[in-house]
Scaffold this active site. Structure first.
Site, short mmCIF file in Angstrom:
data_model
loop_
_atom_site.label_atom_id
_atom_site.label_comp_id
_atom_site.label_asym_id
_atom_site.label_seq_id
_atom_site.Cartn_x
_atom_site.Cartn_y
_atom_site.Cartn_z
N LEU A 225 -8.21 5.08 -1.46
CA LEU A 225 -8.17 4.59 -0.08
C LEU A 225 -6.75 4.55 0.44
CD1 LEU A 225 -9.34 2.92 2.43
CD2 LEU A 225 -8.76 0.90 1.07
N LEU A 248 -5.51 2.39 -4.37
CA LEU A 248 -5.41 1.73 -3.07
C LEU A 248 -3.99 1.82 -2.53
CD1 LEU A 248 -7.36 -1.52 -4.05
CD2 LEU A 248 -8.30 0.56 -3.00
N GLU A 249 -3.83 2.50 -1.41
CA GLU A 249 -2.55 2.53 -0.70
C GLU A 249 -2.76 1.77 0.60
OE1 GLU A 249 -0.11 2.89 1.85
OE2 GLU A 249 -0.45 5.04 2.06
N LEU A 250 -2.25 0.53 0.62
CA LEU A 250 -2.58 -0.39 1.70
C LEU A 250 -1.38 -0.57 2.63
CD1 LEU A 250 -4.57 -2.94 -0.49
CD2 LEU A 250 -5.37 -0.83 0.60
#
Length: 481
Positions: A225, A248-250
């Site tokens: 994501l 996860l790259e938030l």
């Protein structure tokens, strides 16, 4: 506007009719409709997953050289259509073509060229000795990957996330943002002629229901994501029961730490675009500027002039530095953050409203805010809009504490006349990417977050390994070889 395959979807390597309803694409510059396209349904999501499952052995067992060749054709087609993608991205998202030309050529193109050059090396078997016999270490595809990408950088995310997964041998279902219909159709058009095996790649620009159908499927082995914390929590919940891997790259609340000796002429060259490009709708944006107390007034005045000197306008005009925001909801969120910040005692130095002369569209001035409390919402939370907070510190150690005083840890910059000192400070900042007298990240190297900015890395040679499983094969003493 001519839209490739407006009533079709790229599913399992070919174009199929859309049956998930219609979407009217509205220009953020004018508020007027520019095109209508067909949308995917949950049925398409399930079909893409099934096709990917069937393609897993075929794609994963191809020699790496053949995967590189196919992905190379895909990338060559993308490079040939950079101008087209920049134009349609400007029309549907408001991102200026000036920004996309820089982002696509120096981030996306650089990223996939590095990947294509390094894939054969990083995926080679390794060997070690042990008392039980020789050990072969083998990298194998992690399985079917769902790649969930945001509207604010679709081509870059294809380069940093989707291509590493494909090169690792993973069939990929791209669940793109519903706001990215035009640019993703050009990307899909490039993929269609590359020669991917059936099922190796599908691209669905759908709503949240389509996304949930993909990420919740027991036949998806890994979900990667790029997005926000709420989406990440939903994905973790959807995948935890089957122990699927997540990447996860938030978001970020990235600091620009200006040390006391910094030359402001050097600072402005990268701080201004680092804080304002994309209208702040960039996860790595330098949204917190940290300045020494004694230089606050001097720096604020220099920043004010720089912010007010930015050119706002039509995103298709190559002179435009800031276009409109992507949607009315982004404007409303930005206005809400500002109103609450002022209510908490912050002061708007410049900006803070719709610019004069822009009656149509979703424009908002680049905004600089000072007197921001360290524990305030504006200092701690991601706006994802054109608002930059200025905070002061008393001494260098206090500046480092302030840089790390956030639940995020995605990106940062340090500005100083002493390069060695800048590197020392960079080592002490808890972020996945820290630049000294520059703005990053460089997507020829692995990039990702710490703390609440997620886990895992994408881009660079190591980004390919993120989508692999490491297997050891112990070669016992018996038998012949």
């Amino acid at each position: 506007m001519a839209v490739p395959h407006p009533d079709e979807l790229f599913l399992a390597g070919g174009w199929v009719p859309a049956d998930g309803g219609r979407r009217e694409i509205v220009s953020p510059s004018t508020g007027e409709p520019v095109a209508t396209v067909g949308l995917p349904s949950e049925k398409h999501a399930l079909a893409a997953i099934q096709a990917a499952r069937e393609a897993l052995s075929t794609w994963a067992e191809l020699p790496v050289t053949e995967r590189v060749e196919i992905c190379g054709r895909f990338c060559a087609a993308l490079e040939a259509r950079l101008e087209d993608m920049g134009a349609v991205w400007a029309v549907e998202s408001g991102m200026p073509v000036r920004y996309s030309r820089t982002l696509h050529r120096f981030a996306a193109v650089a990223a996939w060229r590095t990947l294509l050059e390094s894939a054969g090396h990083v995926l080679c078997d390794d060997s070690r000795e042990s008392a039980l016999g020789d050990v072969v270490l083998r990298r194998e595809a992690a399985g079917v990957v769902a790649a969930v990408i945001a509207y604010n950088g679709p081509l870059v995310t294809i380069a940093s996330k989707v291509l590493p997964a494909l090169l690792a041998g993973c069939p990929v279902i791209v669940k793109a943002a519903i706001e990215s219909q035009l640019i993703m159709r050009i990307i899909a058009d490039c993929a269609a002629g590359a020669g991917f095996p059936e099922g190796a790649l599908s691209i669905l620009c759908g709503d949240a229901e389509v996304g949930r159908a993909v990420t919740a499927s027991p036949y998806v082995d890994m979900v990667s994501l790029t997005g926000g914390r709420v989406a990440a929590q939903q994905i973790i919940e959807a995948t935890r029961h089957r122990f699927a891997r997540t990447h996860l790259e938030l978001g970020g609340k990235s600091p620009a730490l200006i040390l006391d000796d910094a030359d402001l002429t050097v600072v402005l060259k990268t701080l201004v675009p680092g804080a304002t490009s994309g209208g702040g709708q960039v996860c790595a944006a330098l949204s917190r500027i940290l300045v020494p107390e004694r230089r606050h007034d001097e720096i604020i005045e220099v920043l004010r002039q720089a912010w007010e000197g930015l050119t706002i306008g039509d995103p298709l005009d190559p002179r435009t530095q800031l276009g409109p925001l992507a949607s009315p909801s982004v404007v409303e969120r930005t206005e809400g953050f500002l109103a609450r910040a002022v209510g908490d005692g912050a002061r708007i130095v410049t900006g803070g409203k719709k610019p004069d002369g822009f009656d149509g569209g979703w424009y908002f001035e680049p905004t600089l805010v000072t007197d921001v409390a360290r524990d305030s919402e504006l200092a701690q939370n991601e706006v994802f809009g054109p608002v930059t907070a200025v905070l002061t510190y008393t001494d260098p150690e206090d500046g480092l504490r302030l840089a790390n005083d956030t639940s995020y840890g995605l990106s940062a910059s340090v500005y100083t006349a002493d390069w060695a000192k800048g590197v020392e400070y960079a080592r002490r900042i808890r972020a996945g990417s820290v630049a000294v007298n520059a703005f990053g990240p460089a997507l020829t190297a692995p990039f990702g977050g710490m703390k609440g900015s997620g886990w895992g890395r994408e881009a660079g040679p190591e980004g390919i390994l993120e989508f692999t499983e490491l297997k050891q094969i112990l070669q016992g003493r018996g038998g012949t070889r």
